[in-house]
Design an enzyme around this catalytic site. Structure first.
Site, mmCIF file in Angstrom:
data_model
loop_
_atom_site.group_PDB
_atom_site.id
_atom_site.type_symbol
_atom_site.label_atom_id
_atom_site.label_comp_id
_atom_site.label_asym_id
_atom_site.label_seq_id
_atom_site.Cartn_x
_atom_site.Cartn_y
_atom_site.Cartn_z
ATOM 1 N N HIS A 210 0.821 -1.200 0.000
ATOM 2 C CA HIS A 210 0.000 0.000 0.000
ATOM 3 C C HIS A 210 0.868 1.269 0.000
ATOM 4 C CE1 HIS A 210 -3.220 2.657 2.018
ATOM 5 N NE2 HIS A 210 -3.437 2.620 0.738
ATOM 6 N N HIS A 214 1.346 4.032 -3.234
ATOM 7 C CA HIS A 214 1.237 5.494 -3.153
ATOM 8 C C HIS A 214 2.562 6.191 -3.457
ATOM 9 C CE1 HIS A 214 -2.938 6.119 -1.939
ATOM 10 N NE2 HIS A 214 -2.842 4.990 -1.286
ATOM 11 N N HIS A 237 -7.444 0.168 -5.015
ATOM 12 C CA HIS A 237 -8.203 0.206 -3.759
ATOM 13 C C HIS A 237 -9.497 -0.592 -3.854
ATOM 14 C CE1 HIS A 237 -5.296 3.447 -3.173
ATOM 15 N NE2 HIS A 237 -5.398 3.133 -1.888
ATOM 16 N N GLU A 342 -9.532 11.432 -5.429
ATOM 17 C CA GLU A 342 -8.417 11.210 -4.487
ATOM 18 C C GLU A 342 -8.090 12.443 -3.660
ATOM 19 O OE1 GLU A 342 -4.752 9.844 -6.259
ATOM 20 O OE2 GLU A 342 -3.972 9.245 -4.314
ATOM 21 N N HIS A 357 -11.116 12.142 -0.734
ATOM 22 C CA HIS A 357 -10.458 10.986 -0.129
ATOM 23 C C HIS A 357 -9.334 11.403 0.824
ATOM 24 C CE1 HIS A 357 -6.804 8.459 -0.400
ATOM 25 N NE2 HIS A 357 -7.629 7.535 0.052
ATOM 26 N N HIS A 361 -9.130 10.795 4.964
ATOM 27 C CA HIS A 361 -8.059 10.145 5.744
ATOM 28 C C HIS A 361 -7.679 11.020 6.938
ATOM 29 C CE1 HIS A 361 -6.407 6.423 3.969
ATOM 30 N NE2 HIS A 361 -6.964 6.853 2.848
ATOM 31 N N HIS A 397 -12.871 3.266 2.242
ATOM 32 C CA HIS A 397 -12.668 2.889 0.845
ATOM 33 C C HIS A 397 -13.896 2.216 0.246
ATOM 34 C CE1 HIS A 397 -8.931 4.485 -0.572
ATOM 35 N NE2 HIS A 397 -8.561 4.497 0.697
HETATM 36 CU CU1 CUO Z 1 -4.513 4.103 -0.292
HETATM 37 CU CU2 CUO Z 1 -6.923 5.773 0.991
HETATM 38 O O1 CUO Z 1 -5.294 4.748 1.432
HETATM 39 O O2 CUO Z 1 -5.772 5.564 -0.683
#
Ligand code: CUO
Length: 660
Positions: A210, A214, A237, A342, A357, A361, A397
């Site tokens: 993960h 990113h 995701h 995103e 998104h 977070h 998600h």
């Molecule tokens: Cu990978 Cu929310 O954690 O995009």
């Protein structure tokens, strides 16, 4: 950032000047060694660079003439940079800005020597978290370092991957100079049903994938256009969510429910994880109502962003910042939406659609201290390393995924003509036994412990239970009318829901999991296409451990030998988690094989060159995503009529995954 413009021109000039890979690997290892302690004195070249290299005198080694370097040096001189021994979060705007200044410096270096000396210089002067992030991002994207294997992050910053109980034992082991190998237990207690799937959310391989996903596809990226980045955000995701739901099934849990801004966050989370600097990760009790987070977002604003995005889906177009419209009712729409949701720097209207998104977070990560009254550090949701530990991650998600589904469900279902590839008829598929089991995995913690040169190193490790599967293969028998290149896609889909009710394909298609996709050839007549689980293009093997990388690079440098490692890519689902956990009696899944024309491949040589082999969820680094069709094809759209799927180039059967 304009480094990309010059990269291509410099590439030819610098390849000849590249120092050997072993030396590069050794340098990166040493820059990351004991990251919160000063560079070791025996790493003489790095130590010297940190002490006596004057970056200002070497701006001729920067492709931008030193613009980025001077900016960062100015911040340093003005004492504006975050102190050392402080937590770092990529979602903190100022901290990210600082880390990206260093990324900018490193990506503008025209030689590895310059890269190395600048990295050593700033390692001793910048926040360690910012430095690690910048180095990982730069090594991932710099043309100078494409052969370097980045050490597994769980062995560089182990605090973010293990729990505080283990960390305390590790400190004690170091203090008493007693080697230790401690059991890492999953967070929570059996009273919490969510703990049954903690082995998945807390899997260090998932967390590493993960973070690297990113790093490969950063939301802040403004360099060379990364192909279908927004769609990959959706797809990677979406698959993570589908896989999590599949894990829940064998653990007698219903699929995860999505997050609602106006309902309590049902599951709390006590991370039992501690920052190296900054204290414990904050805890969130069950049924916490959402609070606005000061300096980040108000819940009512997030609802507005959601509604603007859903309006765009309903209307079928995005309103760009200049007032123009981009149509999204097509294959490309998902890519545009991914960037918007995103949001990434590719979003064409951040002012209007915001960053739903990313804000979510941060908002979730700060619910324990939304007004910053208690000076708590960021929650697990604010780090890609730790986010999947929290059940709220999957709720978030699921919520994002539902928005994407709303868009996909508006597109017309595929017709038989879209699915048919009349050259091939699949006659049979053999699948070997599919079985899962738990095993112990060990990783090293010593990089998380401080050191001084007159204290002996002691071995400090922890071990944790992790899911694995027995290697398997499948064997596709297919008749072809003529020779051709073909595209093969393999999916599994849970057959029943949690109440053991068989689902209609249109109900479970959104939970379909990509096991493999590849290109090969068929010849006129009968063909047998064999494929092993280890060849799957969605998965990567275990990462080489940091101690092993150190050992191998040191030995290779000393002997002028080559490094044994080939797999440099760290983005990819862990190979051993390719199958969801089964049950003792066997959990039933649909096993679907789709063969379409090789023309679905973007590159001509995909049948003989897998371009790094881990493209399923991560694309091909620096190249176009290999499959022209939408990610998830053909399960990404509604399937109102099952008959459409009954084309001869498709084969479906039931398989069982047994858990031992
Ligand atoms: Cu990978 Cu929310 O954690 O995009």
């Amino acid at each position: 950032m304009q480094w990309v413009v010059v990269v291509a021109a410099l590439l030819v000039a610098t390849v000849a000047a590249l120092p050997d890979v072993a030396h590069q690997q050794q340098t990166i290892n040493r820059l990351l060694y004991k990251i919160t302690s000063p560079i070791k004195s025996t790493f003489t070249d790095l130590k010297e660079a940190a002490q006596s290299w004057n970056p200002k005198e070497h701006t001729d080694q920067c492709s931008d003439g030193g613009v980025a370097l001077n900016r960062l040096l100015q911040e340093l001189e003005d004492h504006r940079l975050l102190e050392q021994h402080h937590w770092f979060s990529l979602f903190n705007d100022r901290q990210r800005e600082e880390a990206l200044l260093l990324v900018d410096v490193l990506l503008h270096c025209t030689s590895f020597e310059g890269f190395k000396n600048n990295a050593a210089y700033f390692r001793e002067r910048m926040n360690e978290g910012e430095f690690v992030y910048a180095l990982y991002a730069a090594v991932t994207h710099s043309h100078l370092t494409q052969h370097v294997v980045l050490p597994p992050l769980y062995e560089i910053t182990p605090h973010l991957f293990t729990n505080s109980e283990v960390i305390n034992k590790a400190y004690a082991a170091k203090m008493t100079q007693t080697p230790g190998n401690f059991k890492l237990e999953f967070t929570g207690s059996p009273k919490n049903p969510e703990q049954r799937v903690a082995y998945f959310g807390e899997d260090v391989g998932i967390n590493s994938h993960h973070v690297h996903w990113h790093l490969d596809f950063p939301f802040w990226w403004t360099g060379d256009k990364i192909d279908r980045k927004g769609e990959l955000f959706f797809w990677a995701h979406h698959q993570l969510t589908a896989r999590y739901d599949a894990e829940r099934l064998s653990n007698h849990l219903s699929p995860v429910d999505e997050l609602y801004w106006d309902r309590p966050i049902k599951d709390g989370f006590a991370p039992h994880t501690v920052y190296k600097y900054g204290g414990e990760f904050p805890t969130r009790p069950d049924n916490k109502e959402f609070d606005d987070v000061e300096g980040v977002a108000r819940i009512r604003d997030l609802k507005v962003l959601e509604s603007r995005i859903r309006d765009a889906i309903a209307l079928g177009y995005i309103i760009n910042a200049d007032g123009s419209h981009t149509d999204i009712n097509n294959d490309h729409g998902i890519d545009v939406l991914g960037d918007i949701i995103e949001s990434s720097a590719y979003s064409t209207n951040v002012a209007y659609y915001g960053a739903l998104h990313n804000q979510a977070h941060r908002v979730l990560g700060a619910q324990a201290d939304p007004k910053h009254k208690f000076n708590l550090p960021p929650g697990v949701m604010e780090h890609f390393e730790t986010a999947t530990r929290d059940p709220a991650f999957f709720r978030l998600h699921k919520y994002m995924d539902g928005i994407f589904k709303e868009h996909k469900d508006k597109l017309p279902p595929y017709t038989e003509a879209d699915l048919l590839y009349s050259n091939v008829r699949i006659t049979d598929v053999e699948v070997s036994e599919l079985s899962t089991y738990f095993e112990d995995f060990e990783f090293d913690l010593s990089n998380g412990l401080d050191t001084t040169e007159n204290i002996n190193e002691v071995s400090v490790k922890n071990h944790v239970s992790r899911l694995n599967h027995k290697p398997f293969y499948f064997n596709i028998h297919a008749h072809a009318d003529h020779d051709d290149k073909i595209t093969v896609r393999i999916y599994i889909t849970p057959k029943h829901d949690e109440n053991n009710v068989v689902l209609h394909i249109d109900q479970n298609r959104w939970g379909t999991i990509l096991l493999d996709t590849f290109w090969t050839e068929v010849h006129a007549g009968d063909n047998e296409i064999k494929r092993k689980s280890s060849e799957s293009s969605v998965a990567i093997p275990d990462r080489v451990s940091f101690p092993q990388l150190i050992h191998d690079a040191d030995e290779a440098v000393a002997n002028g030998a080559e490094l044994p490692h080939k797999d440099t890519r760290a983005c990819g689902h862990p190979q051993r988690l390719l199958l969801p956990k089964g049950t003792h009696q066997g959990l039933e899944f649909w096993f679907d094989v789709f063969i379409t024309s090789g023309d679905d491949g973007v590159h001509d040589d995909l049948d003989v060159n897998d371009h790094g082999s881990t493209h399923g969820y991560c694309g091909i680094h620096g190249e176009k995503y290999p499959d022209k069709r939408p990610m998830g094809f053909p399960f990404d759209r509604r399937i109102p009529v099952l008959k459409t799927f009954l084309v001869p180039n498709h084969h479906g059967q039931t398989v069982k995954i047994i858990h031992h």
